[in-house]
Design an enzyme around this catalytic site. Structure first.
Site, mmCIF file in Angstrom:
data_model
loop_
_atom_site.group_PDB
_atom_site.id
_atom_site.type_symbol
_atom_site.label_atom_id
_atom_site.label_comp_id
_atom_site.label_asym_id
_atom_site.label_seq_id
_atom_site.Cartn_x
_atom_site.Cartn_y
_atom_site.Cartn_z
ATOM 1 C CG ASN A 4 -1.901 1.148 1.234
ATOM 2 O OD1 ASN A 4 -1.570 2.276 0.916
ATOM 3 N ND2 ASN A 4 -3.130 0.850 1.600
ATOM 4 C CD GLU A 59 -4.582 4.403 0.802
ATOM 5 O OE1 GLU A 59 -4.982 5.583 0.905
ATOM 6 O OE2 GLU A 59 -4.114 3.755 1.751
ATOM 7 C CE1 TYR A 107 -6.801 0.642 0.500
ATOM 8 C CE2 TYR A 107 -8.041 2.088 -0.951
ATOM 9 C CZ TYR A 107 -7.438 1.849 0.262
ATOM 10 O OH TYR A 107 -7.477 2.803 1.256
ATOM 11 C CG ASP A 156 -4.800 -2.328 2.639
ATOM 12 O OD1 ASP A 156 -5.303 -3.068 3.503
ATOM 13 O OD2 ASP A 156 -4.579 -1.113 2.818
ATOM 14 C CG ASN A 203 -8.508 -1.465 4.485
ATOM 15 O OD1 ASN A 203 -7.663 -1.014 5.255
ATOM 16 N ND2 ASN A 203 -8.700 -0.966 3.269
ATOM 17 C CG ASP A 224 0.413 3.981 6.454
ATOM 18 O OD1 ASP A 224 0.513 3.478 5.311
ATOM 19 O OD2 ASP A 224 -0.628 4.510 6.866
ATOM 20 C CG HIS A 225 0.119 -0.350 4.604
ATOM 21 N ND1 HIS A 225 -0.897 -1.264 4.806
ATOM 22 C CD2 HIS A 225 -0.457 0.876 4.723
ATOM 23 C CE1 HIS A 225 -2.022 -0.631 5.036
ATOM 24 N NE2 HIS A 225 -1.784 0.677 4.993
#
Length: 474
Positions: free
Chosen positions: A88, A124, A203, A236, A238, A321-322
């Site tokens: 991501n 993203e 995603y 990702d 989620n 941040d992944h």
């Protein structure tokens, strides 16, 4: 070629199929490569009659015009296996790098090059067509980007893409389908001499309430279009299917997880990493509140489990941040690849300390060769001395490389081992201090990866500035 005599006449007949030719140096052709078929471009004339008593000229037959057929070739140096990754990106831009609207893609280019990733699925992306074209202008020599943007907010929300490494991937035989714009895209491609395989890049929505509809659309698309089951589903998601993939552990809403599980089962996919590591704790995302989760995953067809190796979930040079998740996939019909051979590190070719040691060993070898010429025997002769010399400089180069190159790598390895122990400790789920320590170790690892990338980037820029006018790779 055959020669026929009869009735005082001679003729020379050649079969075009017997003239096929494969170039001995063509080592990069793919499974579609065809031999060069040399064939006459004009109809063959009938043999001329030869008068009695005249000896036919068998050594100089009539010359034929020949036109070679250009074979199909793979222009890239593909290997028998491929590294597949998922990350991501958390947007296309990072203020820490530069003010460019696609500043992250410099680090994306370097990460793919250094890790030899064949296909990287990213989420993203926040790319529109203009930004995608700009990426191709800058990095199109190495990267091929296939992007699907969000139809409503292409530069501010969602977006999924496949990044193909042109250096090791044949990009001529790819096919893509956009299933849900900005959320799901399917890639079909071949690798080396293998059959086609497909990768689904996902995603998923952040809102749990949207998951049921999202996964229903995915399943319905396969049913309506009668598509074959994908080989991989990455991205990702989620959500997690099992509480072990969160710390502190807890179950996600049952409607969302059930929708994902039903779609996964209908596509005949399993969580490949969890199957190989049923009790290990490893996370791909951590929040500011020190909450950890493995929401980035790679699902695979069960038939591929024995062909997936070298799992890696680590920070990368790409600001995000992944964590980057990668796996090496070896197709079923790929040839066996041995361990290879050691080669001298290119970065040590001009190392003064190492060169002094090699010169010293070379002088010693020369003196001993001069001495042994007079007293040669089975146990001591120039061949054995030369073999010992090569082994000595190889051992010394390996030891010197560990000291020279491995300072930051050794620290990364130590931090990674500490992080693995912390994640799998008994109090990870109940102690806030343990989770804070794990978050600190992750930030340190991320800092070292960025530092290593910045150092390599500065070195490359210096080399380019120094040698850009010289006939070198710079």
């Amino acid at each position: 070629m055959s020669v026929e005599f009869g009735g005082g006449a001679a003729s020379i007949a050649a079969s075009p199929s017997s003239l096929s030719y494969n170039h001995p140096h063509d080592t990069h052709s793919d499974h579609n490569s065809e031999p060069i078929n040399v064939h006459p471009s004009t109809p063959r004339a009938p043999p001329a009659p030869i008068h009695p008593g005249v000896i036919p000229d068998l050594y100089h037959p009539p010359r034929q015009t020949q036109q070679p057929t250009v074979p199909k070739r793979i222009s890239r140096n593909t290997r028998a296996n491929i590294t597949i990754g998922s990350l991501n990106l958390n947007g296309r831009h990072s203020a820490a790098l530069s003010y460019s609207p696609i500043s992250k893609w410099t680090s994306v280019h370097s990460a793919i090059k250094n890790a030899r990733i064949g296909i990287l699925a990213v989420q993203e992306t926040h790319l529109n067509e203009e930004y995608t074209d700009e990426i191709h202008k800058l990095f199109g020599k190495r990267l091929m980007v296939i992007n699907s943007h969000d139809p409503d907010r292409p530069t501010a929300s969602a977006g999924v893409a496949f990044i193909l490494n042109r250096e090791i991937t044949d990009t001529a035989h790819t096919d893509t389908r956009v299933i849900i714009p900005g959320r799901a895209i399917l890639l079909s491609t071949t690798w080396h001499t293998s059959e086609r395989f497909t990768i689904l890049n996902i995603y998923a929505p952040n809102d749990y309430a949207q998951h049921s509809e999202f996964w229903h659309k995915i399943s319905a698309y396969w049913t309506d279009n009668n598509l074959p089951k994908p080989d991989f589903m990455v991205g990702d998601f989620n959500i997690v299917e099992d509480p072990i993939d969160r710390s502190p552990p807890h179950s996600d809403p049952i409607l969302a997880t059930a929708a994902l599980r039903d779609a996964r089962i209908s596509l005949s996919l399993i969580d490949a990493w969890r199957t190989d590591n049923p009790n290990e704790r490893l996370y791909t995302f951590s929040s500011n509140l020190n909450r950890f989760s493995r929401i980035d995953r790679i699902y695979a067809n069960p038939a591929h489990l024995t062909h997936l190796t070298e799992w890696s979930i680590t920070p990368s040079a790409i600001p995000s941040d992944h964590l980057l998740t990668t796996v090496r996939f070896t197709p079923t019909n790929a040839p066996h690849i041995g361990p290879g051979r050691w080669t001298w590190p290119l970065g040590l070719l001009h190392d003064p300390d190492l060169l002094c040691k090699v010169i010293s060993l070379g002088i010693d070898l020369e003196e001993r060769l001069t001495t042994q010429n007079m007293n040669r025997d089975v146990n001591c002769n120039p061949q054995l001395l030369w073999q010992k010399f090569k082994k000595n400089i190889t051992d010394f180069a390996k030891a010197h490389a560990k000291v020279t190159f491995a300072k930051i790598n050794r620290k990364i390895t130590q931090l990674q081992n500490d992080l693995d122990r912390t994640r799998n400790s008994l109090d990870m789920d109940v102690s806030e201090n343990t989770r804070a320590h794990a978050a600190f170790l992750e930030s340190e690892l991320d800092h070292l990866h960025k530092k290593r990338f910045a150092k390599a980037q500065a070195f490359g820029q210096a080399q380019w500035a120094d040698k850009s006018e010289s006939p070198t790779k710079y």
